[in-house]
Enzyme design. Sequence first.
Site, PDB file in Angstrom:
ATOM      1  N   ASN A  29       0.878  -1.174   0.000  1.00 46.35           N
ATOM      2  CA  ASN A  29       0.000   0.000   0.000  1.00 46.35           C
ATOM      3  C   ASN A  29       0.911   1.219   0.000  1.00 46.35           C
ATOM      4  OD1 ASN A  29      -1.772   2.062   0.504  1.00 46.35           O
ATOM      5  ND2 ASN A  29      -2.366   1.370   2.556  1.00 46.35           N
ATOM      6  N   TRP A  30       0.998   1.859  -1.148  1.00 41.65           N
ATOM      7  CA  TRP A  30       1.922   2.995  -1.275  1.00 41.65           C
ATOM      8  C   TRP A  30       1.373   4.270  -0.634  1.00 41.65           C
ATOM      9  CZ3 TRP A  30       4.637   3.034  -6.791  1.00 41.65           C
ATOM     10  CH2 TRP A  30       5.493   1.927  -6.862  1.00 41.65           C
ATOM     11  N   LYS A  31       0.106   4.251  -0.228  1.00 43.69           N
ATOM     12  CA  LYS A  31      -0.512   5.435   0.395  1.00 43.69           C
ATOM     13  C   LYS A  31      -0.274   6.670  -0.507  1.00 43.69           C
ATOM     14  CE  LYS A  31      -0.071   3.142   4.829  1.00 43.69           C
ATOM     15  NZ  LYS A  31       0.029   3.244   6.275  1.00 43.69           N
ATOM     16  N   HIS A  82      -9.420   1.376   5.195  1.00 44.38           N
ATOM     17  CA  HIS A  82      -8.130   1.562   5.868  1.00 44.38           C
ATOM     18  C   HIS A  82      -8.316   2.523   7.051  1.00 44.38           C
ATOM     19  CE1 HIS A  82      -3.975   2.568   6.662  1.00 44.38           C
ATOM     20  NE2 HIS A  82      -3.653   1.476   5.991  1.00 44.38           N
ATOM     21  N   GLU A 129      -6.623   4.891   8.004  1.00 44.26           N
ATOM     22  CA  GLU A 129      -6.368   6.298   7.666  1.00 44.26           C
ATOM     23  C   GLU A 129      -7.597   6.918   7.002  1.00 44.26           C
ATOM     24  OE1 GLU A 129      -2.673   5.490   5.670  1.00 44.26           O
ATOM     25  OE2 GLU A 129      -1.797   4.969   7.604  1.00 44.26           O
ATOM     26  N   GLU A 155      -5.135  -4.700  10.683  1.00 48.40           N
ATOM     27  CA  GLU A 155      -4.076  -3.706  10.868  1.00 48.40           C
ATOM     28  C   GLU A 155      -4.305  -2.961  12.184  1.00 48.40           C
ATOM     29  OE1 GLU A 155      -2.220  -2.630   6.768  1.00 48.40           O
ATOM     30  OE2 GLU A 155      -3.758  -1.183   7.272  1.00 48.40           O
ATOM     31  N   GLY A 183       3.082   2.182  10.802  1.00 48.05           N
ATOM     32  CA  GLY A 183       4.109   3.210  10.672  1.00 48.05           C
ATOM     33  C   GLY A 183       4.883   3.489  11.947  1.00 48.05           C
ATOM     34  N   SER A 243       3.664  -2.250  10.248  1.00 46.03           N
ATOM     35  CA  SER A 243       5.118  -2.350  10.464  1.00 46.03           C
ATOM     36  C   SER A 243       5.695  -3.703  10.041  1.00 46.03           C
ATOM     37  CB  SER A 243       5.476  -2.042  11.925  1.00 46.03           C
ATOM     38  OG  SER A 243       5.190  -0.682  12.212  1.00 46.03           O
ATOM     39  N   GLY A 294       2.996  -1.156   4.218  1.00 47.88           N
ATOM     40  CA  GLY A 294       3.058   0.258   3.880  1.00 47.88           C
ATOM     41  C   GLY A 294       4.485   0.673   3.543  1.00 47.88           C
ATOM     42  N   GLY A 295       5.171   1.259   4.519  1.00 45.22           N
ATOM     43  CA  GLY A 295       6.492   1.851   4.285  1.00 45.22           C
ATOM     44  C   GLY A 295       7.480   0.932   3.575  1.00 45.22           C
TER      45      GLY A 295
HETATM   46  P1  13P Z   1       3.296   0.311   7.573  1.00 39.94           P
HETATM   47  O1  13P Z   1       3.750  -0.999   6.963  1.00 39.94           O
HETATM   48  O2  13P Z   1       4.035   1.490   7.073  1.00 39.94           O
HETATM   49  O3  13P Z   1       3.220   0.201   9.060  1.00 39.94           O
HETATM   50  O4  13P Z   1       1.778   0.542   7.053  1.00 39.94           O
HETATM   51  C1  13P Z   1       0.857  -0.484   7.174  1.00 39.94           C
HETATM   52  C2  13P Z   1      -0.369  -0.109   6.445  1.00 39.94           C
HETATM   53  O5  13P Z   1      -1.101   0.769   6.852  1.00 39.94           O
HETATM   54  C3  13P Z   1      -0.653  -0.817   5.194  1.00 39.94           C
HETATM   55  O6  13P Z   1      -1.949  -0.567   4.743  1.00 39.94           O
END
Ligand code: 13P
Length: 251
Positions: free
Chosen positions: A10-12, A93, A95, A164, A170, A209, A230-231
Amino acid sequence: MAGLPYIVGNWKMNGTRAMLNEARAIDRAAARFPKVQVGIAPPATLIHRMRESVDLIGIGGQDCHVEENGAYTGDLSAPMLKDAGADFTIVGHSERREYHAENDAHVNAKAQAALSSGLAVILCVGETEAQRDAGDAEGIVTAQLEGSCPIVDGAPEKLSVAYEPVWAIGTGRVPSVEDVAAMHKAIRAKLVAIYGDAGADVRILYGGSVKAENAAELLAVPEVGGALVGGASLTAESFLAIVGAAVSLVD
Ligand code: 13P
């Protein structure tokens, strides 16, 4: 594990055209890993170009509107994502739930809209730190599932759930493997309660994470069918290390 392990990036809100090189490198490597399903959800601006740049990996949106079209400035519908080349979309999600005030009913309607348009869905759930500290994590997550799982005809083949924990996103913090196992077991039981036997086949991903260093341990937990990353999905190198951990579990 229900089906092939599924590793999704997920590149956000990250990525311009220069990052398509990372997607190409991931796609080339995917040819060597036929037993792992790989997807990337880039920002919507890159879906079409990524579709033209890769052959094997799935491409997804990060959200969709419940309507097919209309006066909703700034939004994108599921048929538009599909038209741009998406195979799936993330919905719910944390967010989106936090910054766009999305509740379970919205998420349910979005999942329904996406499935109706032929997109697969990754539906996210997860508790906050305060909810976990209050001993409420499983109750919160199963209530989110109750409210946001779309009602589908027959088996929900195109549905995956991503657990999640909000406090793990993050932050570099991850739940213990025991806590992940307990939550994924509770999610499985809820999916079977909602969908009957078909609920046993819905893939449950872990997200929060996930990195090369912890991926093998997390992916080996019972009922963890993959990872939403994510990251660590933003470079081919770090993402492929996670894909590699999945490969070593199925080989
Ligand atoms: P991180 O891997 O950066 O913690 O993000 C997880 C996430 O929200 C994937 O959708």
